[in-house]
Design an enzyme around this catalytic site. Sequence first.
Site, short mmCIF file in Angstrom:
data_model
loop_
_atom_site.label_atom_id
_atom_site.label_comp_id
_atom_site.label_asym_id
_atom_site.label_seq_id
_atom_site.Cartn_x
_atom_site.Cartn_y
_atom_site.Cartn_z
N LYS A 65 0.83 -1.21 0.00
CA LYS A 65 0.00 0.00 0.00
C LYS A 65 0.86 1.25 0.00
CE LYS A 65 -4.11 -2.02 2.11
NZ LYS A 65 -4.80 -2.27 3.37
N LYS B 174 -5.13 -11.68 -6.00
CA LYS B 174 -6.16 -11.93 -5.00
C LYS B 174 -7.44 -11.15 -5.34
CE LYS B 174 -6.13 -9.46 -1.14
NZ LYS B 174 -5.79 -8.86 0.15
N LYS C 125 -11.57 -5.77 -3.53
CA LYS C 125 -12.35 -4.61 -3.95
C LYS C 125 -11.45 -3.56 -4.59
CE LYS C 125 -16.23 -2.01 -3.34
NZ LYS C 125 -17.56 -2.14 -2.84
#
Length: 324
Positions: free
Chosen positions: A111, A191, A194
Site C-alpha cells: 500500500k 487476489k 475490492k
Amino acid sequence: MSRIFSGIQPSGELHIGNYLGAVKNWVQLQDRYECVFCIVDYHAITGHYEPSDLRQRTFDMAVSLLAAGLDPDKCTLFVQSMVPEHTELAWILNTVTPLGELERQTQYKDKASRQESVLAGLLNYPVLQAADILLYRADLVPVGEDQVQHLELTREVARRWNAKFGVSYFPEPKPLLTPARRILGLDGQAKMSKSLGNTVGLLEEPEAIWEKLRPAVTDPARVRRTDPGTPEVCNIYHLHKGFSDQATVDHVAAQCRSAGWGCIDCKKVLLESMTRELGPIRERARDLEAHPARIAEILAQGAERCRTMARETMAAVKTTMGLV
Ligand code: TYM
C-alpha cells in the site's frame, strides 16, 4: 470455551473472496465457539475514502454479514468505532511494537508503494488489528491467507507485552484457515479484492455473475476444447470447492483432466452451485435492507456487549502497567 475474534473492512457488499476465505467459516464457527465479529471502520480510514460513503458501506457490510448467516443470537457483531477501547489499547500496544516489524509487513509495503506520502496510520494498521484481537483475549482468528502475517505480529505483540510486565495475560491467538484461504480475481492474476476491481459481489444477480464467469481465466493449458487440464491450477475449480458439493467437485476435476467438459460447461455448473447458495442470501439481504432500524439495533447491542468485555480488559491492562 475458546473465544474467536475476526474483523472485516466496511467495503460495502461482501465479495465471494472474503465470503469463501473467511465469512462462510464464521457462520459455521458461531455454533461451536463464543464469537465476536467486527466491522473495522477505524482501519478503513487509513486509505483514501469518502466520508459520505463510509456509513453506507458499513451498513451494507452489516447487511451482507447477516444475510450470509451471522446470527446475532449466536455471535456478537459490532462496529469498531462504537467501542473506543480498541484505539486506547492500540496506543498501549504501540509502545511494545518494534518499528522494524511494522515496516516489514507485506500489506504495508504494497500500500505504501502506491501512496505519494505515507501516513502513520497505514504503518500502525496492524497494531490496531492486534488491539482488536487482544482486547477480547481471543484464542482463534478465522481469516484468509493475506492476514496471516498480521496475526504473527499480533502474537509477537502479545508475547512482548506479557514479557515486559511479567504476566501471561494475553493469549497468543492462532489463525484459522480454510481451503479457500486465497481466492483469485476472475482475471486469475491477483487476489480477489475490492481495491483491484476484480470481485464478484455476493449479492449480484445470476445474469451479472455469468457475465463475469464466462470470460474468466481458466487453466492456460486448455487452449482447445480437447486439451486436458489440471484443475488445481484453475481458479474456477477452486470456486467449485467453495460452492459445489464434494461429488460435483470430484466430477468437475475428472472432466477437466479428461477434457470431457469444456471450460464453459464447467462454469455453467459452477453458476448453478453459486445460484443455489447465493439466492437465499440475496433474498435475506433484501429483507434486511428494508429494516435499517433492526440492523442499527443489532449493532448497538453488539457494541454494548463488547464494551463490557473491553472495559474489563482495559482495567486489568492499566492496573498492570501502573496507569491510573
Ligand atoms: P479484509 O476486509 O480485507 O478481509 C476480510 C477477510 O476476508 C479474507 N479475504 C480473503 N480470503 C480469501 N481470498 C480472498 N481473495 C480474500 N479477500 C479477503 C481476509 O483474509 C479476511 O479474513 N485487516 C483485516 C481486517 C481486520 C481483522 C482484524 C481481521 C481488522 N482487525 C482482527 C482479523 C482480526 C482486513 O483488511 O480484512
